[in-house]
Design a protein around this motif. Structure first.
Motif, PDB file in Angstrom:
ATOM      1  N   GLU A  53       0.904  -1.422  -0.090  1.00 15.54           N
ATOM      2  CA  GLU A  53      -0.274   0.045   0.007  1.00 15.54           C
ATOM      3  C   GLU A  53       0.761   1.096  -0.038  1.00 15.54           C
ATOM      4  OE1 GLU A  53      -4.013   1.652   2.244  1.00 15.54           O
ATOM      5  OE2 GLU A  53      -2.468   0.462   3.679  1.00 15.54           O
ATOM      6  N   TRP A  54       1.893   1.175   0.776  1.00  8.91           N
ATOM      7  CA  TRP A  54       2.942   2.352   0.758  1.00  8.91           C
ATOM      8  C   TRP A  54       3.405   2.591  -0.533  1.00  8.91           C
ATOM      9  CZ3 TRP A  54       7.798   2.288  -0.336  1.00  8.91           C
ATOM     10  CH2 TRP A  54       8.535   1.066  -0.363  1.00  8.91           C
ATOM     11  N   GLU A  55       3.810   1.850  -1.397  1.00  8.75           N
ATOM     12  CA  GLU A  55       4.215   1.713  -2.604  1.00  8.75           C
ATOM     13  C   GLU A  55       3.192   2.614  -3.559  1.00  8.75           C
ATOM     14  OE1 GLU A  55       7.306  -1.240  -4.184  1.00  8.75           O
ATOM     15  OE2 GLU A  55       5.697  -2.422  -3.367  1.00  8.75           O
ATOM     16  N   VAL A  56       2.030   2.211  -3.466  1.00 10.98           N
ATOM     17  CA  VAL A  56       0.645   2.750  -4.199  1.00 10.98           C
ATOM     18  C   VAL A  56       0.566   4.210  -3.851  1.00 10.98           C
ATOM     19  CG1 VAL A  56      -1.479   2.565  -4.747  1.00 10.98           C
ATOM     20  CG2 VAL A  56      -0.431   0.561  -4.359  1.00 10.98           C
ATOM     21  N   LEU A  57       0.743   4.645  -2.746  1.00 14.06           N
ATOM     22  CA  LEU A  57       0.350   6.006  -2.190  1.00 14.06           C
ATOM     23  C   LEU A  57       1.761   6.684  -2.451  1.00 14.06           C
ATOM     24  CD1 LEU A  57      -1.122   4.989   1.322  1.00 14.06           C
ATOM     25  CD2 LEU A  57      -2.414   5.863  -0.882  1.00 14.06           C
ATOM     26  N   GLY A  58       2.846   6.115  -2.285  1.00 16.14           N
ATOM     27  CA  GLY A  58       4.095   6.868  -2.711  1.00 16.14           C
ATOM     28  C   GLY A  58       4.030   7.208  -4.027  1.00 16.14           C
ATOM     29  N   GLU A  59       3.673   6.171  -5.021  1.00  8.30           N
ATOM     30  CA  GLU A  59       3.715   6.377  -6.396  1.00  8.30           C
ATOM     31  C   GLU A  59       2.770   7.525  -6.899  1.00  8.30           C
ATOM     32  OE1 GLU A  59       2.952   2.675  -8.288  1.00  8.30           O
ATOM     33  OE2 GLU A  59       4.976   1.720  -7.906  1.00  8.30           O
ATOM     34  N   ASN A  60       1.984   7.545  -6.190  1.00 10.73           N
ATOM     35  CA  ASN A  60       0.515   8.405  -6.605  1.00 10.73           C
ATOM     36  C   ASN A  60       0.716   9.886  -5.928  1.00 10.73           C
ATOM     37  OD1 ASN A  60      -1.395   7.150  -8.556  1.00 10.73           O
ATOM     38  ND2 ASN A  60      -0.640   5.449  -7.022  1.00 10.73           N
ATOM     39  N   ASP A  61       1.614   9.937  -5.221  1.00  5.51           N
ATOM     40  CA  ASP A  61       1.815  11.326  -4.338  1.00  5.51           C
ATOM     41  C   ASP A  61       2.262  12.433  -5.425  1.00  5.51           C
ATOM     42  OD1 ASP A  61       2.307  13.526  -3.098  1.00  5.51           O
ATOM     43  OD2 ASP A  61       3.283  12.659  -1.203  1.00  5.51           O
ATOM     44  N   THR A  67       5.074   9.497   1.889  1.00  4.12           N
ATOM     45  CA  THR A  67       6.479   9.532   0.828  1.00  4.12           C
ATOM     46  C   THR A  67       7.615   9.460   1.770  1.00  4.12           C
ATOM     47  OG1 THR A  67       5.478  10.289  -1.069  1.00  4.12           O
ATOM     48  CG2 THR A  67       7.714  10.136  -1.028  1.00  4.12           C
ATOM     49  N   LEU A  68       7.507  10.384   2.823  1.00  2.62           N
ATOM     50  CA  LEU A  68       8.692  10.537   4.027  1.00  2.62           C
ATOM     51  C   LEU A  68       8.907   9.039   4.464  1.00  2.62           C
ATOM     52  CD1 LEU A  68      10.809  12.078   5.235  1.00  2.62           C
ATOM     53  CD2 LEU A  68       8.920  12.693   6.960  1.00  2.62           C
ATOM     54  N   TYR A  69       7.871   8.445   4.985  1.00  2.00           N
ATOM     55  CA  TYR A  69       8.240   7.117   5.682  1.00  2.00           C
ATOM     56  C   TYR A  69       8.811   6.297   4.928  1.00  2.00           C
ATOM     57  CZ  TYR A  69       4.962   9.209   9.474  1.00  2.00           C
ATOM     58  OH  TYR A  69       4.437   9.888  10.386  1.00  2.00           O
ATOM     59  N   PRO A  70       8.279   5.936   3.508  1.00  2.91           N
ATOM     60  CA  PRO A  70       9.059   4.828   2.713  1.00  2.91           C
ATOM     61  C   PRO A  70      10.591   5.229   2.630  1.00  2.91           C
ATOM     62  CG  PRO A  70       6.993   5.140   1.985  1.00  2.91           C
ATOM     63  CD  PRO A  70       7.178   6.231   3.113  1.00  2.91           C
ATOM     64  N   TYR A  71      10.603   6.700   2.443  1.00  5.40           N
ATOM     65  CA  TYR A  71      12.121   7.160   2.239  1.00  5.40           C
ATOM     66  C   TYR A  71      13.003   6.739   3.513  1.00  5.40           C
ATOM     67  CZ  TYR A  71      11.202   9.815  -1.884  1.00  5.40           C
ATOM     68  OH  TYR A  71      10.730  10.471  -3.307  1.00  5.40           O
ATOM     69  N   LEU A  72      12.292   6.787   4.600  1.00 10.85           N
ATOM     70  CA  LEU A  72      13.260   6.480   5.877  1.00 10.85           C
ATOM     71  C   LEU A  72      13.598   5.153   5.965  1.00 10.85           C
ATOM     72  CD1 LEU A  72      11.618   9.178   8.210  1.00 10.85           C
ATOM     73  CD2 LEU A  72      13.918   9.341   7.214  1.00 10.85           C
ATOM     74  N   LYS A  73      12.726   4.203   5.634  1.00  9.70           N
ATOM     75  CA  LYS A  73      12.727   2.816   5.770  1.00  9.70           C
ATOM     76  C   LYS A  73      13.681   2.424   4.737  1.00  9.70           C
ATOM     77  CE  LYS A  73      10.176  -1.346   5.713  1.00  9.70           C
ATOM     78  NZ  LYS A  73       8.744  -1.778   5.326  1.00  9.70           N
TER      79      LYS A  73
END
Length: 376
Positions: free
Chosen positions: A282-290, A331-337
């Motif tokens: 889900e975080w990938e989908v949300l990140g891609e669509n930000d 987007t920030l959270y996946p970047y930090l991960k």
């Protein structure tokens, strides 16, 4: 005795309860297992929607909830073996009977959509005979189920139709109170649970949520969530991102483990049919669509952390990148991960620091969290 009273030994029956025929209130586990050894396994209509259960399909306005449920219902009624590339319940004999109770739209508003959908399932089923298994309410059915008379109409409909699975669109049409109010929500949940039990059917209720605005779907996305989820057997979520990407998420199930790592992407084609588009985190989908997401921003976050020897807190990074509109929170959270997994930074308490592989921090210690950071 309604209140505590001292028992009258003269009138007390000292015969053991087992001898009087009263059922025991508790049993040893081995005896209980023996009593239920012939009980069948729990069966599922699709995903975590258990047969005879009661729960929700939630999502914001225009996310595709109604079309999703219509297509799922038609797939069941037409005897399909899968939906969105996931298995449907095996049919021992004829396909199950489906009833769609729409309080949101008059038949004239949805009939053309249903006509296109039905033509698609005619081809899959090999004929139009399956349509006799899929029933919809007419204009004579009330659009609001507020009064006792309205509820009696709904109960009568289910008892007469004898459906295997019922979809109701939507929850807010079933009460004139505020669903966020615990008393209102609890009273409504008891009615729906009893309705499912009385009619011996699977009950799926569509429920609207606020716009997610790039946020993941969780239990907290449900208005009146504490009471609603407490009584539900299942809850599926439908989301549509800012760029139009749609997905379904397994939010919570009572009798099955949810798929926590992936969501199922789908599209609605020209004939208003749901089409599977694969699976993603889900975080990938949300990140891609930000819309503010840009690969170069990953390095900007890394450089910002490296600027301070003592590192930067989540709050500092939120202020610098999210509140200024450079990137989104999702987007920030996946970047930090990602930076943590690549061993470029390390998290100590609530602070992110540059990871110096040749200095004092030459190893990522066990227990360092890779979960989404929490704000201070």
């Amino acid at each position: 005795m309604l209140e505590h009273e001292e028992p009258d030994e003269r009138n007390q029956d000292n015969t053991p309860k087992e001898s009087r025929g009263d059922p025991p209130l508790a049993l040893p586990l081995d005896e209980m297992l023996e009593s239920y050894k012939d009980l069948e396994d729990i069966l599922f209509e699709w995903s975590g929607i258990n047969k005879g259960g009661y729960g929700y399909v939630i999502g914001s306005s225009k996310s595709g909830k109604t079309i999703f449920c219509e297509c799922l219902g038609m797939a069941i009624a037409s005897g399909q073996t899968q939906f969105l590339k996931k298995p449907l319940a095996k049919k021992e004999e004829s396909p199950e009977k489906v009833l769609f109770v729409s309080c949101e739209e008059f038949p004239s508003a949805r009939i053309k959509r249903n006509e296109k959908q039905a033509a698609y399932f005619d081809k899959l089923a090999g004929s139009a005979e399956w349509r006799k298994n899929y029933h919809v309410v007419t204009e004579a059915f009330p659009r609001f189920i507020h009064s006792s008379a309205n509820w009696k109409t709904l109960v009568k409909l289910l008892l007469e139709q004898k459906p295997d699975i019922v979809f109701i669109d939507s929850l807010t049409r079933l009460t004139n109170g505020q669903i966020e109010d615990s008393k209102t929500a609890n009273a409504l949940m008891m009615k729906l649970r009893e309705l499912s039990y009385l009619a011996k059917c699977t009950l799926v209720v569509i429920h609207h949520t606020p716009k997610q605005m790039g946020k993941p779907l969780t239990i907290d996305s449900v208005a009146g969530s504490r009471v609603l989820i407490q009584e539900a057997d299942f809850c599926l979520g439908i989301n549509r991102t800012s760029s139009g990407t749609r997905y379904v998420k397994e939010i919570v199930f009572r009798y099955k483990q949810e798929e926590v790592d992936k969501v199922t992407l789908f599209a609605i084609n020209d004939t208003l049919i749901i089409e599977a588009q694969g699976e993603k985190a889900e975080w990938e989908v949300l990140g891609e669509n930000d819309g503010r997401s840009d690969p170069s921003n990953l390095m900007a976050v890394y450089k910002s952390i490296c600027e301070k020897p003592e590192g930067k807190t989540t709050k500092e990074l939120m202020d610098e990148f999210v509140k200024t509109g450079i990137i989104g929170r999702s987007t920030l959270y996946p970047y930090l991960k990602q930076l943590t997994e690549e061993m470029k930074i390390i998290k100590e308490d609530k602070t992110y620091k540059k990871l110096d592989l040749f200095g004092d921090q030459n190893n990522v210690e066990e227990g360092d969290s890779l979960d989404e950071p929490t704000e201070e």
